[in-house]
Write a protein that holds these residues in place. Structure first.
Motif, PDB file in Angstrom:
ATOM      1  N   ALA A  22     -26.174 -13.933 -31.308  1.00 46.67           N
ATOM      2  CA  ALA A  22     -26.527 -15.135 -32.068  1.00 46.67           C
ATOM      3  C   ALA A  22     -27.514 -15.921 -31.221  1.00 46.67           C
ATOM      4  N   LEU A  67     -23.185 -21.948 -35.303  1.00 50.50           N
ATOM      5  CA  LEU A  67     -22.458 -20.743 -34.901  1.00 50.50           C
ATOM      6  C   LEU A  67     -21.225 -20.543 -35.775  1.00 50.50           C
ATOM      7  N   ILE A  70     -21.421 -18.332 -38.973  1.00 46.31           N
ATOM      8  CA  ILE A  70     -21.643 -16.885 -38.886  1.00 46.31           C
ATOM      9  C   ILE A  70     -20.350 -16.160 -39.279  1.00 46.31           C
ATOM     10  N   VAL A  74     -19.468 -12.347 -32.785  1.00 50.21           N
ATOM     11  CA  VAL A  74     -20.660 -12.547 -31.960  1.00 50.21           C
ATOM     12  C   VAL A  74     -20.315 -12.162 -30.529  1.00 50.21           C
TER      13      VAL A  74
END
Length: 144
Positions: A22, A67, A70, A74
């Motif tokens: 990411a 974040l 998502i 990650v």
């Protein structure tokens, strides 16, 4: 104790074990360093997940505002933001269960490092992920 980046061998292990990166602060402008680094990493086989609330897609990938938006795991949170903006990013990286917080070349913040480290993440600061990958895995991740 003063912060120390992982050893080169440890960084190599991090890169070999990582697939999804990411990228916080990824620009949609091809002349920006964040774009060039991310494009190079994408060409090496990493999945780039752009985190940029001002764009729809970058490098052919859907952008996410944060974040936390998502919907998949990650491995590395790679940060292209000024140092003073990194502690909240570190908090989000911990919250999503990322494995590594990577602050790009020229970016370091001890508070962000402590947040991430205390949350169980590996931390790399003031290093370029593209440079490290080129040095440590010149022929790609398959060349162990």
């Amino acid at each position: 104790m003063a912060f120390q980046n992982p050893t080169r061998d440890e960084i190599k292990e991090i890169l070999q074990a990582s697939t999804n990166i990411a990228v916080v602060g990824l620009s949609d402008k091809p002349d920006r360093v964040s774009y060039m680094v991310s494009e190079a990493m994408q060409k090496k086989g990493y999945r780039i997940i752009p985190v940029n609330p001002a764009a729809e897609t970058i490098l052919g990938e859907k952008c996410y505002a944060t974040l936390k938006d998502i919907p998949e795991p990650v491995d590395i949170v790679n940060v292209f933001r000024r140092p003073e903006h990194t502690p909240p990013i570190a908090e989000e990286a911990v919250a999503i269960g990322a494995k590594t917080l990577w602050l790009q070349l020229g970016i370091a913040n001890d508070d962000a490092a402590k947040i991430a480290f205390d949350g169980g993440l590996q931390v790399i600061m003031d290093r370029c992920i593209k440079v490290e990958d080129s040095i440590l895995l010149p022929h790609g991740k398959a060349s162990i």
